[in-house]
Motif scaffolding. Structure first.
Motif, mmCIF file in Angstrom:
data_model
loop_
_atom_site.group_PDB
_atom_site.id
_atom_site.type_symbol
_atom_site.label_atom_id
_atom_site.label_comp_id
_atom_site.label_asym_id
_atom_site.label_seq_id
_atom_site.Cartn_x
_atom_site.Cartn_y
_atom_site.Cartn_z
ATOM 1 N N TYR A 175 0.740 -1.245 0.087
ATOM 2 C CA TYR A 175 0.006 0.025 -0.032
ATOM 3 C C TYR A 175 0.879 1.283 0.105
ATOM 4 O O TYR A 175 0.633 2.161 -0.776
ATOM 5 N N LEU A 176 1.823 1.257 1.035
ATOM 6 C CA LEU A 176 2.725 2.393 0.963
ATOM 7 C C LEU A 176 3.500 2.763 -0.213
ATOM 8 O O LEU A 176 3.630 3.753 -0.495
ATOM 9 N N SER A 177 3.830 1.654 -0.749
ATOM 10 C CA SER A 177 4.852 1.973 -2.096
ATOM 11 C C SER A 177 4.082 2.254 -3.164
ATOM 12 O O SER A 177 4.425 3.015 -3.642
ATOM 13 N N SER A 178 2.959 1.460 -3.148
ATOM 14 C CA SER A 178 1.823 2.203 -4.453
ATOM 15 C C SER A 178 1.595 3.613 -4.211
ATOM 16 O O SER A 178 1.722 4.191 -5.213
ATOM 17 N N LEU A 179 1.359 4.075 -3.002
ATOM 18 C CA LEU A 179 1.034 5.508 -2.753
ATOM 19 C C LEU A 179 2.151 6.276 -3.132
ATOM 20 O O LEU A 179 2.161 7.327 -3.826
ATOM 21 N N LEU A 180 3.462 5.898 -2.774
ATOM 22 C CA LEU A 180 4.667 6.740 -3.063
ATOM 23 C C LEU A 180 5.069 6.845 -4.396
ATOM 24 O O LEU A 180 5.318 7.566 -4.975
ATOM 25 N N LEU A 181 4.855 5.635 -5.050
ATOM 26 C CA LEU A 181 5.166 5.463 -6.389
ATOM 27 C C LEU A 181 4.130 6.238 -7.320
ATOM 28 O O LEU A 181 4.445 6.942 -8.421
ATOM 29 N N SER A 182 3.058 6.294 -6.964
ATOM 30 C CA SER A 182 2.013 6.993 -7.667
ATOM 31 C C SER A 182 2.224 8.654 -7.520
ATOM 32 O O SER A 182 2.190 9.294 -8.427
ATOM 33 N N ASP A 183 2.802 9.154 -6.307
ATOM 34 C CA ASP A 183 3.339 10.347 -6.104
ATOM 35 C C ASP A 183 4.565 10.796 -6.941
ATOM 36 O O ASP A 183 4.558 11.485 -7.866
ATOM 37 N N ALA A 201 -3.437 1.173 -4.841
ATOM 38 C CA ALA A 201 -3.593 1.845 -3.661
ATOM 39 C C ALA A 201 -4.833 1.713 -3.136
ATOM 40 O O ALA A 201 -5.275 1.270 -2.020
ATOM 41 N N ILE A 202 -6.143 1.912 -4.156
ATOM 42 C CA ILE A 202 -7.325 1.948 -3.931
ATOM 43 C C ILE A 202 -7.833 0.420 -3.409
ATOM 44 O O ILE A 202 -8.710 0.283 -2.528
ATOM 45 N N ILE A 203 -7.130 -0.509 -3.990
ATOM 46 C CA ILE A 203 -7.573 -1.861 -3.797
ATOM 47 C C ILE A 203 -6.870 -2.437 -2.198
ATOM 48 O O ILE A 203 -7.613 -2.886 -1.613
ATOM 49 N N GLY A 247 -6.045 9.966 4.477
ATOM 50 C CA GLY A 247 -5.401 9.730 3.412
ATOM 51 C C GLY A 247 -5.964 8.947 2.121
ATOM 52 O O GLY A 247 -5.516 9.121 1.011
ATOM 53 N N TYR A 248 -6.621 7.853 2.812
ATOM 54 C CA TYR A 248 -7.205 7.034 1.552
ATOM 55 C C TYR A 248 -8.221 7.842 0.673
ATOM 56 O O TYR A 248 -8.264 7.785 -0.598
ATOM 57 N N SER A 249 -9.231 8.698 1.530
ATOM 58 C CA SER A 249 -10.055 9.569 0.614
ATOM 59 C C SER A 249 -9.079 10.561 -0.398
ATOM 60 O O SER A 249 -9.788 11.141 -1.383
ATOM 61 N N ALA A 250 -7.919 11.011 0.032
ATOM 62 C CA ALA A 250 -7.216 12.017 -0.672
ATOM 63 C C ALA A 250 -6.945 11.312 -2.005
ATOM 64 O O ALA A 250 -6.822 12.147 -3.139
ATOM 65 N N LEU A 251 -7.159 10.026 -2.412
ATOM 66 C CA LEU A 251 -6.966 9.716 -3.699
ATOM 67 C C LEU A 251 -8.140 9.912 -4.681
ATOM 68 O O LEU A 251 -7.888 9.935 -5.836
ATOM 69 N N TRP A 252 -9.249 10.582 -4.063
ATOM 70 C CA TRP A 252 -10.517 10.938 -4.991
ATOM 71 C C TRP A 252 -10.545 12.371 -4.925
ATOM 72 O O TRP A 252 -11.548 13.010 -5.568
ATOM 73 N N TRP A 253 -9.620 13.261 -4.075
ATOM 74 C CA TRP A 253 -9.725 14.650 -4.188
ATOM 75 C C TRP A 253 -9.280 15.221 -5.584
ATOM 76 O O TRP A 253 -8.380 14.637 -6.153
ATOM 77 N N PRO A 254 -10.127 16.469 -5.834
ATOM 78 C CA PRO A 254 -9.698 16.945 -7.096
ATOM 79 C C PRO A 254 -8.203 17.715 -7.229
ATOM 80 O O PRO A 254 -7.602 17.883 -6.117
ATOM 81 N N SER A 255 -7.701 17.372 -8.217
ATOM 82 C CA SER A 255 -5.961 17.909 -8.302
ATOM 83 C C SER A 255 -6.040 18.531 -9.538
ATOM 84 O O SER A 255 -7.022 18.790 -10.501
ATOM 85 N N LYS A 256 -4.880 19.520 -9.692
ATOM 86 C CA LYS A 256 -4.801 20.369 -10.876
ATOM 87 C C LYS A 256 -4.224 19.392 -11.940
ATOM 88 O O LYS A 256 -4.114 19.878 -13.070
ATOM 89 N N HIS A 257 -3.840 18.199 -11.830
ATOM 90 C CA HIS A 257 -3.525 17.289 -12.929
ATOM 91 C C HIS A 257 -4.860 16.543 -13.861
ATOM 92 O O HIS A 257 -5.830 16.653 -13.260
ATOM 93 N N LYS A 258 -4.212 16.072 -14.844
ATOM 94 C CA LYS A 258 -5.510 15.359 -15.515
ATOM 95 C C LYS A 258 -6.321 14.548 -14.859
ATOM 96 O O LYS A 258 -7.642 14.473 -14.702
ATOM 97 N N LYS A 259 -5.844 13.599 -13.869
ATOM 98 C CA LYS A 259 -6.535 12.676 -13.270
ATOM 99 C C LYS A 259 -6.707 13.001 -11.760
ATOM 100 O O LYS A 259 -6.039 14.148 -11.096
ATOM 101 N N ARG A 260 -7.699 12.545 -11.144
ATOM 102 C CA ARG A 260 -7.896 13.061 -9.769
ATOM 103 C C ARG A 260 -7.017 12.222 -8.727
ATOM 104 O O ARG A 260 -6.586 11.434 -9.011
ATOM 105 N N GLY A 261 -7.180 12.803 -7.662
ATOM 106 C CA GLY A 261 -6.386 12.416 -6.442
ATOM 107 C C GLY A 261 -5.176 13.239 -6.109
ATOM 108 O O GLY A 261 -4.694 13.868 -7.042
#
Lengths: 347, 447
Positions: A175-183, A201-203, A247-261
Motif C-alpha cells: 500500500y505504502l509503496s503504491s502511494l509513494l510510487l503514484s506520487d 492503492a485503492i484496492i 489519506g485514503y480519501s485523498a485519492l479521490w480529491w480533485p487535483s490540478k492534474h489530468k486525473k484526480r487524487g
C-alpha cells in the motif's frame, strides 16, 4: 519527565519507524518492478528508477538500527544472538543477494531479468521475516531446556498472530509503496503510471485496514498485557484511523492534474497514520523488549555511555540531514533524473 | 564441533570475505579522488576516463561491500552476544559514529554514480572527496573498536557487571594510535597495488593504440607512487606497532616471533616453525639481537617469551607463519614499487618497462591482499583465547544457539556465489566496455 531508558527506546522507535517506511517503499518498489515487468513496463521502469539510488541508503538504516539497539540496550544482544539468530540470518542472506544483483544489473544488462525476479520475491520475503520478529517478542513462544532458550517454532507457526502480523506487514508495504510510487509518477509527469499505482492503492487500502484490525484482535488472547495499555490509549488509535481515512480519501480529491487524487497528501497522511499506530503499539509493549524475559531497564546501557551516544546522534544527524536533502532533491525532485528516458538511465 | 568453534569459523570467514571489499572500497575511493584531481589540475581527459572506469569497478565492489558490511555488523550481535553486551556499554561510540561515516559514503556514492552527468565539476569533486573521506573514516572508527579488543581500557568489571565506564579512555586505548592507521595505510596500499596489477597486465598484452598504452602508463605511474608511499608508511607504522605489542601484549609478540625464553639480545626468527618440544623455531633464519632491537630499540632490551605465560593462554603458534608472510610481503612490495619507479625515472627514454618487471608488477595486487588477510587472521587468532584481551574469553562471548552449523554452510555458499558473480560481472563489463571506447567517446565529445 521521561527516564533515560524511555528516551533511548523512543530514539530506537524513530529509527525503526523510518526504516519501516523507507524499507516498505524500497522492498515494495522491488515487488512492483517484478509485477509489472511484462505487462506495464513503464510502471516497472519507474519503480526501478526510484530503487536504483535509494536502496543503499535504506540498507544503511538497517545497520543504524541494529547498532543503536546494541548501543542503547546491550542486554538485548544476548536475545538477538540466541533467539533471533535464524530469522536475522535469513534476512541478511536475502538482503545480500538482492543488493548484489541490484548493482550487477545496473552494470550488466543481462542480469536485469534475474534481478527483477530476485528483488521482487525478496521484496516480499524480507519484510515478512522482519515483521515475524514482532509476534516473537510479545511472549509465549519461547521455550527453555537446560540453560538454553529457543523459539517454539511449532507453536509460533500455528499461531494466528503470526499470520495477521505478516499479512499486515505485507499489505502495508504494498500500500505504502503504491502511494509513494503514484506520487513519484506524478512528479515525473507520467499520469498513465500514476493511474496504475493509484488503482493498486485503492484496492490495498481496505485490505491493509482489515489486517490491522485482525492483528489487534489476535493480540487479545496472545498478549493481554499489551491490550490493556492499548485500551488506555484508544484516542491515539482513533486519531490514526482518522488519518487513515483522510489519506485514503485523498485519492479521490480533485487535483490540478489530468486525473484526480492528491497522491502527496495521501502519502503524508498514511505515514502519519502508521506513525501514530506504531507508536501506540510500541508504547503498549513497554516496558518489555521481550515479554516477559527482558525489560528496557534490564537491558539498558551504562548511563555515561548513554550521554555520549546522545551527543553522537545529535552530531551525526546535523551532518546527515543536509546530505539527505541534497539526495532527495537530486533523485526525487530533479526533472532531469525523473524524466530521463529508460535507455539513458541505464548507461 | 562445538558452537564456539563454529561461530569463530563463520565470523572469521565472513570477515575474510568482507575485508576484501572493504579494503578495496577504502583504497579505490582514494585513487578515484586522485584521478579526479589530476583530471582537474592537468586538464587531461585521460584521468577523467580513469576516474570513471575505476568508479565503475568500485561501484560493483561496493554493491557487495555494503551488504557484507551489514552482515558482519549484524552478525557481531548474533554470534557474539556476550561480547556485544560489553561493547554496548564501553565502546559503542565509535560504532555509532562509524555508521554516520558509512551513511555519508553511501549517500554521496549514489550521488556520484547516479547523478554524475548532472553535477558540476566542483560538485563532482566534493562528492568523491566525501566518498573517500567517509570510507576512510568508517574504517578508522571501526578499527578503534578492534584496537580496544586488544588493549581494553575505560571500564572495570565487578561481579560480572560493567562499571566505571569512561568512553574516552576506551577510545584512546594504547593500541588505538597504531591499529587504525595500519589498517588505513594498508588499504590505500592494496587499492593502489590492485590498480598497478591491472595496468601492468594491460601493458603486458602489447595490444591497443598508442593512446591506450599512454593511458595505462599514466594509471600505472599514479598507482605506483601511492602504493610506494603507503607501503613505506605501513612499514614504519608496523615497527611502532611491534613496540606497542612489546609493552601491551608481550604474549602476542612472543607468539608472533616464536620466542620461548625471556631474554635480552633476543633473536629475530624469520620463517621456520615454532616447536613446543624443543622450544625453538625449527628451520628458520635467526638474526641475533634483532628482535630486541625492533621491540625495545636496543639489542640489550629484554623481550618476554612464551614461557612467562601459562600455556592455556597461548594463542596457536602458527601465527608465527602468518606474521612472517605479512611482513615479508610488505617488504617485498616496497622493493618492487621502488624498483619499478626507479626504472621508469632512470630509463625514461625507453618506451616500455621490461616484460619481467611487468610480470612481477601483476602479482603485487593479489600479494598485497594476501598480506591483509594474513594480518587480520594474525591479529584475531593471536588474541585467542580472548575476545577482549584479558577480560572476556571467546567461549564466554559466543552465542549458545545450536543452529550455527547450518548457518555456516549457508553463508559460505553465499560468499562463494558472490565471489564468482562479482568476478564475472567485472570481467563482462570491462570486456564489453574496453578502454578505447571510453577514450574515443570522451575525446570525440566536448568534455
Amino acid at each position: 519527565m521521561m527516564t533515560e531508558p524511555y528516551v533511548a527506546i523512543f530514539i530506537i522507535w524513530i529509527f525503526l519507524f523510518v526504516y519501516a517506511i523507507a524499507g516498505s517503499i524500497d522492498f515494495g518498489a522491488g515487488f512492483w518492478a517484478m509485477f509489472y515487468s511484462n505487462k506495464q513496463t513503464q510502471a516497472s521502469i519507474l519503480a526501478n528508477r526510484y530503487l536504483s539510488p535509494s536502496w543503499e541508503v535504506t540498507n544503511v538504516f538497517l545497520v543504524l538500527l541494529v547498532i543503536a539497539i546494541v548501543g542503547f540496550f546491550p542486554g538485548a544482544a544476548y536475545y538477538m544472538g540466541t533467539l533471533m539468530i535464524l530469522p536475522f540470518s535469513f534476512v541478511l542472506i536475502l538482503i545480500t543477494i538482492r543488493s548484489a544483483f541490484m548493482v550487477f544489473s545496473f552494470t550488466v544488462k543481462s542480469y536485469t531479468k534475474p534481478l527483477v525476479i530476485i528483488s521482487g520475491i525478496s521484496g516480499l520475503l524480507i519484510p515478512a521475516l522482519m515483521i515475524a520478529i514482532l509476534p516473537m517478542a510479545i511472549g509465549g513462544f519461547i521455550g527453555s531446556g537446560g540453560d538454553q532458550q529457543y523459539i517454539l517454532f511449532n507453536k509460533l507457526l500455528a499461531s494466528p498472530t503470526l499470520y495477521t502480523h505478516i499479512g499486515f506487514g505485507l499489505t502495508t508495504e504494498l500500500y505504502l509503496s503504491s502511494l509513494l510510487l503514484s506520487d513519484y509518477a506524478r512528479e515525473s509527469g507520467s499520469e498513465k503510471v500514476y493511474a496504475v499505482y493509484r488503482k493498486n492503492a485503492i484496492i490495498l487500502g481496505p485490505v491493509t485496514l482489515f489486517f490491522a484490525v485482525m492483528a489487534l484482535l489476535t493480540l487479545i488472547p496472545q498478549a493481554p498485557w499489551m491490550v490493556e495499555t492499548m485500551i488506555d490509549m484508544w484516542y491515539l488509535f482513533a486519531l490514526s484511523l482518522v488519518a487513515a481515512f483522510i489519506g485514503y480519501s485523498a485519492l479521490w480529491w480533485p487535483s490540478k492534474h489530468k486525473k484526480r487524487g492528491r497522491a502527496r497528501l495521501a502519502v503524508i497522511f498514511t505515514i502519519l497514520q502508521f506513525g501514530m499506530a506504531s507508536f501506540g503499539y510500541g508504547y503498549s509493549h513497554m516496558p518489555y523488549i521481550l515479554y516477559p524475559e527482558l525489560t528496557i531497564t534490564d537491558a539498558f546501557t551504562d548511563p555515561t555511555m548513554f550521554r555520549w551516544l546522545l551527543y553522537g546522534y545529535a552530531g551525526g544527524l546535523a551532518i546527515l540531514v543536509p546530505a539527505f536533502i541534497l539526495f532527495w532533491w537530486l533523485f526525487m525532485k530533479d526533472k532531469r533524473y525523473l524524466q530521463a528516458d529508460a535507455e539513458k538511465n541505464k548507461y | 564441533m562445538d558452537s564456539v568453534l563454529l561461530s569463530r569459523m563463520l565470523f572469521g570467514t565472513s570477515m575474510a570475505f568482507h575485508i576484501i571489499f572493504a579494503t578495496l572500497g577504502v583504497g579505490l575511493s582514494l585513487m578515484i579522488l586522485f584521478a579526479e584531481i589530476l583530471h582537474w589540475v592537468r586538464k587531461d581527459s585521460d584521468y577523467g576516463v580513469m576516474a570513471k572506469r575505476w568508479t565503475k569497478g568500485f561501484a560493483i565492489l561496493l554493491g557487495v561491500g555494503i551488504p557484507s558490511g551489514t552482515i558482519v555488523g549484524v552478525m557481531l550481535s548474533l554470534l557474539w552476544p556476550g561480547f556485544m553486551e560489553i561493547v554496548g556499554k564501553v565502546i559503542a561510540v565509535p560504532f555509532q559514529i562509524e555508521i554516520f561515516a558509512f551513511f555519508l559514503e553511501a549517500v554521496f556514492m549514489s550521488i556520484y554514480v547516479y547523478a554524475a552527468d548532472r553535477l558540476s565539476n566542483l560538485m563532482r569533486l566534493i562528492s568523491v572527496t566525501t566518498v573517500a573521506l567517509g570510507a576512510a573514516a568508517s574504517a578508522y572508527l571501526i578499527n578503534i573498536a578492534h584496537s580496544w579488543m586488544n588493549t581494553p581500557r575505560g571500564f572495570s568489571i565487578t561481579d560480572g557487571v560493567v562499571t566505571d565506564v569512561d568512553p574516552w579512555a576506551a577510545v584512546l586505548n594504547p593500541s588505538m594510535p597504531y591499529t587504525s592507521k595500519h589498517v588505513l595505510a594498508t588499504a590505500f596500499m592494496t587499492g593502489a597495488f590492485v590498480l598497478v596489477s591491472i595496468a601492468a597486465y594491460r601493458l603486458l598484452r602489447e595490444t591497443g593504440s598508442d593512446h591506450e598504452r599512454a593511458y595505462h602508463k599514466k594509471g600505472l605511474m599514479l598507482a605506483l607512487v601511492v602504493a610506494l608511499l603507503a607501503s613505506l608508511y605501513t612499514a614504519t607504522n608496523g615497527h611502532s606497532t611491534a613496540g606497542m605489542l612489546h609493552e601491551e601484549m608481550p604474549l602476542k609478540l612472543a607468539a608472533a616471533e616464536g620466542l620461548f625464553e625471556t631474554q635480552a639480545n633476543a633473536p629475530l626468527a624469520i620463517m621456520g616453525v615454532p616447536d613446543i618440544e624443543t622450544e625453538t623455531v625449527v628451520g628458520g633464519i635467526e638474526i641475533p639481537g634483532m628482535l630486541s632491537w625492533l621491540a625495545t630499540g636496543s639489542t640489550e632490551g629484554v623481550v618476554q617469551g612464551l614461557n612467562d605465560f601459562p600455556q592455556d593462554e597461548w594463542p596457536p603458534l602458527f601465527v608465527h607463519t602468518l606474521f612472517n608472510v605479512m611482513v615479508g610481503i610488505g617488504f617485498s612490495l616496497i622493493g618492487i614499487a621502488g624498483l619499478a619507479l626507479a626504472w621508469i625515472v632512470l630509463f625514461r627514454k625507453r618506451n616500455a618497462l621490461p616484460t619481467w618487471l611487468l610480470l612481477v608488477l601483476v602479482t603485487t595486487g593479489p600479494m598485497s591482499m594476501l598480506a591483509i588477510e594474513m594480518g587480520w587472521i594474525f591479529s584475531c587468532v593471536g588474541r585467542q583465547p580472548w575476545t577482549i584481551y584479558g577480560v572476556q574469553l571467546t567461549s564466554a562471548a559466543a552465542t549458545q544457539s545450536g543452529n550455527v552449523g547450518i548457518l555456516f554452510f549457508l553463508f559460505i555458499s553465499l560468499y562463494v556465489m558472490l565471489l564468482v558473480l562479482t568476478g564475472l560481472v567485472l570481467r563482462f563489463y570491462f570486456l564489453r566496455n574496453p578502454v578505447q571506447k571510453d577514450l574515443g567517446v570522451i575525446n570525440g565529445e566536448a568534455f
